[in-house]
Design a protein around this motif. Structure first.
Motif, PDB file in Angstrom:
ATOM      1  N   LYS A   1      -0.533  -6.429  -2.912  1.00 26.34           N
ATOM      2  CA  LYS A   1       0.718  -6.171  -2.215  1.00 26.34           C
ATOM      3  C   LYS A   1       1.705  -5.594  -3.224  1.00 26.34           C
ATOM      4  O   LYS A   1       2.013  -6.221  -4.239  1.00 26.34           O
ATOM      5  CB  LYS A   1       1.282  -7.448  -1.585  1.00 26.34           C
ATOM      6  N   ILE A   2       2.204  -4.400  -2.916  1.00 28.99           N
ATOM      7  CA  ILE A   2       3.145  -3.697  -3.796  1.00 28.99           C
ATOM      8  C   ILE A   2       4.522  -3.781  -3.152  1.00 28.99           C
ATOM      9  O   ILE A   2       4.731  -3.263  -2.051  1.00 28.99           O
ATOM     10  CB  ILE A   2       2.731  -2.232  -3.983  1.00 28.99           C
TER      11      ILE A   2
ATOM     12  N   ARG B   1       3.915  -2.333   0.532  1.00 26.22           N
ATOM     13  CA  ARG B   1       2.648  -1.795   1.005  1.00 26.22           C
ATOM     14  C   ARG B   1       1.524  -2.737   0.580  1.00 26.22           C
ATOM     15  O   ARG B   1       1.542  -3.274  -0.539  1.00 26.22           O
ATOM     16  CB  ARG B   1       2.370  -0.404   0.418  1.00 26.22           C
ATOM     17  N   ARG B   2       0.557  -2.896   1.453  1.00 28.07           N
ATOM     18  CA  ARG B   2      -0.646  -3.659   1.106  1.00 28.07           C
ATOM     19  C   ARG B   2      -1.796  -2.666   0.996  1.00 28.07           C
ATOM     20  O   ARG B   2      -2.087  -1.946   1.953  1.00 28.07           O
ATOM     21  CB  ARG B   2      -0.933  -4.739   2.150  1.00 28.07           C
TER      22      ARG B   2
ATOM     23  N   CYS C   1      -4.696   1.962   2.425  1.00 24.80           N
ATOM     24  CA  CYS C   1      -3.517   1.163   2.771  1.00 24.80           C
ATOM     25  C   CYS C   1      -3.806   0.461   4.091  1.00 24.80           C
ATOM     26  O   CYS C   1      -4.249   1.099   5.055  1.00 24.80           O
ATOM     27  CB  CYS C   1      -2.280   2.053   2.887  1.00 24.80           C
ATOM     28  N   VAL C   2      -3.573  -0.847   4.150  1.00 25.21           N
ATOM     29  CA  VAL C   2      -3.907  -1.608   5.354  1.00 25.21           C
ATOM     30  C   VAL C   2      -2.661  -2.126   6.070  1.00 25.21           C
ATOM     31  O   VAL C   2      -2.746  -2.565   7.217  1.00 25.21           O
ATOM     32  CB  VAL C   2      -4.853  -2.779   5.024  1.00 25.21           C
ATOM     33  N   ALA C   3      -1.508  -2.090   5.407  1.00 26.94           N
ATOM     34  CA  ALA C   3      -0.274  -2.551   6.047  1.00 26.94           C
ATOM     35  C   ALA C   3       0.912  -2.111   5.192  1.00 26.94           C
ATOM     36  O   ALA C   3       0.767  -1.711   4.040  1.00 26.94           O
ATOM     37  CB  ALA C   3      -0.273  -4.073   6.212  1.00 26.94           C
ATOM     38  N   GLY C   4       2.095  -2.197   5.787  1.00 28.04           N
ATOM     39  CA  GLY C   4       3.293  -1.846   5.044  1.00 28.04           C
ATOM     40  C   GLY C   4       4.532  -2.063   5.889  1.00 28.04           C
ATOM     41  O   GLY C   4       4.448  -2.384   7.083  1.00 28.04           O
ATOM     42  N   GLN C   5       5.669  -1.876   5.265  1.00 26.98           N
ATOM     43  CA  GLN C   5       6.935  -2.065   5.969  1.00 26.98           C
ATOM     44  C   GLN C   5       8.014  -1.216   5.324  1.00 26.98           C
ATOM     45  O   GLN C   5       8.107  -1.147   4.097  1.00 26.98           O
ATOM     46  CB  GLN C   5       7.361  -3.536   5.920  1.00 26.98           C
TER      47      GLN C   5
ATOM     48  N   ARG D   1      11.259   2.864   9.066  1.00 24.14           N
ATOM     49  CA  ARG D   1      10.039   3.542   9.493  1.00 24.14           C
ATOM     50  C   ARG D   1       8.925   3.437   8.442  1.00 24.14           C
ATOM     51  O   ARG D   1       9.139   3.665   7.259  1.00 24.14           O
ATOM     52  CB  ARG D   1      10.311   5.015   9.776  1.00 24.14           C
ATOM     53  N   PHE D   2       7.733   3.091   8.912  1.00 24.35           N
ATOM     54  CA  PHE D   2       6.522   3.156   8.085  1.00 24.35           C
ATOM     55  C   PHE D   2       5.367   3.558   8.982  1.00 24.35           C
ATOM     56  O   PHE D   2       5.163   2.979  10.048  1.00 24.35           O
ATOM     57  CB  PHE D   2       6.209   1.810   7.424  1.00 24.35           C
TER      58      PHE D   2
END
Length: 419
Positions: A238-239, A251-252, A347-351, A399-400
């Motif tokens: 997780k970044i 971001r994951r 990338c599997v997820a983010g915000q 937005r992501f």
């Protein structure tokens, strides 16, 4: 994984290398002689036209340089290290001749160097396209789109992607409509020619209006991207961008545990949405890692793997842009194993959106969001113009888009330095 190699181009390269034998004379300009070219075209079945009759006139090829299909074969043999030019002779490279007995290794050698071959088989001079001088970026953009798509891709979409990439370095606003249209037509023509060469290599299958990577082509892309084999360890990380007010930006990603830090830098840039304009470093608490520049005195990030520094539960700091000073925390959440159908990095997820470049760090970003949200602010119009927006609502801090992040990941990794 062993894959059957069915490649017209591989067979042509093998036959050509055997023809070179102990060596062949070249012209004063370092080209295949016209006499040898006349023998090679039918031998290799390249389909090049040596002479053409138009009306009552017979037009004969005066240089092997104009036989573009033959030139592709010659340059492929050079790119694979099977032959080299020395003086005015083309000679074999003895240490690499074992490639001729291993079609799969020869195929990978050709595929991973394909982006260097544009000048060999695309038209030069009058009617030259933008793809020819920008072949590295254009060809890899097409391959990235094919790789990121399950199934076939419209050739029109591939042409549009290539055009966007190869035209970006140029100022085209001053061209007439006819000049711009001509450039677009020649670039589309050469994009289709590049796809045809990839089909001859066995990396792509072409339909009437579509293209699709073969299993061999996908394997080649995994090789270019340095993706792990099934069963190899991978990290989920997780970044998180630190000290951001309001909605956290994170971001994951899933990456090979053994990823070198220079490639991890590219992954962070692409996943976050940065544009890689500025310097960076990694910090494990004691040692700084970065580009191998003597004045920076960092440890060379190319020689250090992620799993050398951190295990699951561990953290690493990444700093980007020494002016704006963006600090990112890299938390290794877990370690698992790569699967045969997985794509890495991914990338599997983010915000939330990535802040704009050169906005002035966390304080400048908070101020930008405040001004954008206040149409009555005296600097509102200036900020909208600085962002290049027609409407302030076009920039949404919340937005992501996951698909866009993964598209950037593949493109970013393909364009990494020394790729």
């Amino acid at each position: 994984m062993d894959l059957a190699v069915k490649s017209e181009l591989v067979e042509q390269v093998r036959t050509f290398t055997e023809w070179v034998g102990a060596g062949r004379k070249l012209t004063q300009t370092g080209r295949i002689t016209l006499a040898d070219a006349k023998a090679l075209v039918p031998m290799l079945k390249t389909g090049d036209v040596l002479e053409q009759t138009i009306g009552s006139h017979v037009y004969r090829t005066r240089s092997s340089e104009r036989l573009l299909n033959l030139m592709l074969v010659v340059e492929c043999a050079k790119a694979a290290g099977l032959v080299r030019k020395t003086g005015h002779r083309l000679v074999p490279v003895k240490k690499n001749q074992a490639l001729l007995d291993d079609p799969q290794k020869l195929w990978f050698a050709l595929f991973t160097r394909f982006d260097k071959l544009g000048e060999a088989f695309l038209h030069s001079g009058f009617g030259e396209s933008l793809l020819r001088p920008e072949f590295h970026d254009g060809s890899r953009a097409a391959l990235a789109l094919l790789y990121n798509t399950d199934g076939a891709v419209d050739i029109a979409s591939l042409c549009a992607t290539v055009w966007d990439v190869v035209s970006a370095p140029y100022v085209l606003e001053d061209l007439t409509e006819l000049q711009l249209e001509t450039l677009r037509i020649t670039t589309d023509r050469d994009t289709e020619r590049a796809l045809d060469a990839l089909q001859r290599l066995g990396a792509v299958t072409l339909g009437d209006k579509s293209a699709e990577l073969t299993e061999l082509g996908r394997s080649g892309m995994r090789r270019i991207l340095g993706e792990p084999e099934a069963g190899d360890p991978i990290y989920q990380a997780k970044i998180t961008l630190l000290e951001i007010e309001g909605l956290p930006v994170w971001r994951r990603v899933v990456v090979p545990a053994a990823i070198p830090l220079d490639r991890l830098h590219i992954v962070i840039q692409a996943a976050m949405g940065w544009e890689n304009y500025h310097l960076h470093y990694f910090l494990d608490g004691n040692t700084y890692y970065g580009e191998a520049e003597p004045e920076l005195q960092y440890r060379d990030e190319r020689k250090v793997r992620l799993d050398d520094l951190v295990k699951p539960g561990g953290r690493l700091l990444y700093n980007y842009d020494f002016g704006d000073n963006w600090d990112h925390e890299i938390l290794i959440e877990e370690a698992t194993a790569a699967t045969s159908d997985g794509r890495y990095p991914r990338c599997v997820a983010g915000q939330a959106a990535c802040p704009p470049e050169d906005v002035g760090g966390t304080g400048g970003y908070a101020r930008l969001i405040q001004i954008l949200g206040d149409p009555g602010h005296p600097e509102h119009r200036d900020v909208v113009d600085w962002l290049g927006l027609d409407d302030p609502d076009q920039f949404d801090p919340a937005r992501f888009n996951l698909d866009e992040a993964n598209q950037r990941l593949t493109l970013g990794d393909l364009y990494r330095p020394n790729a």
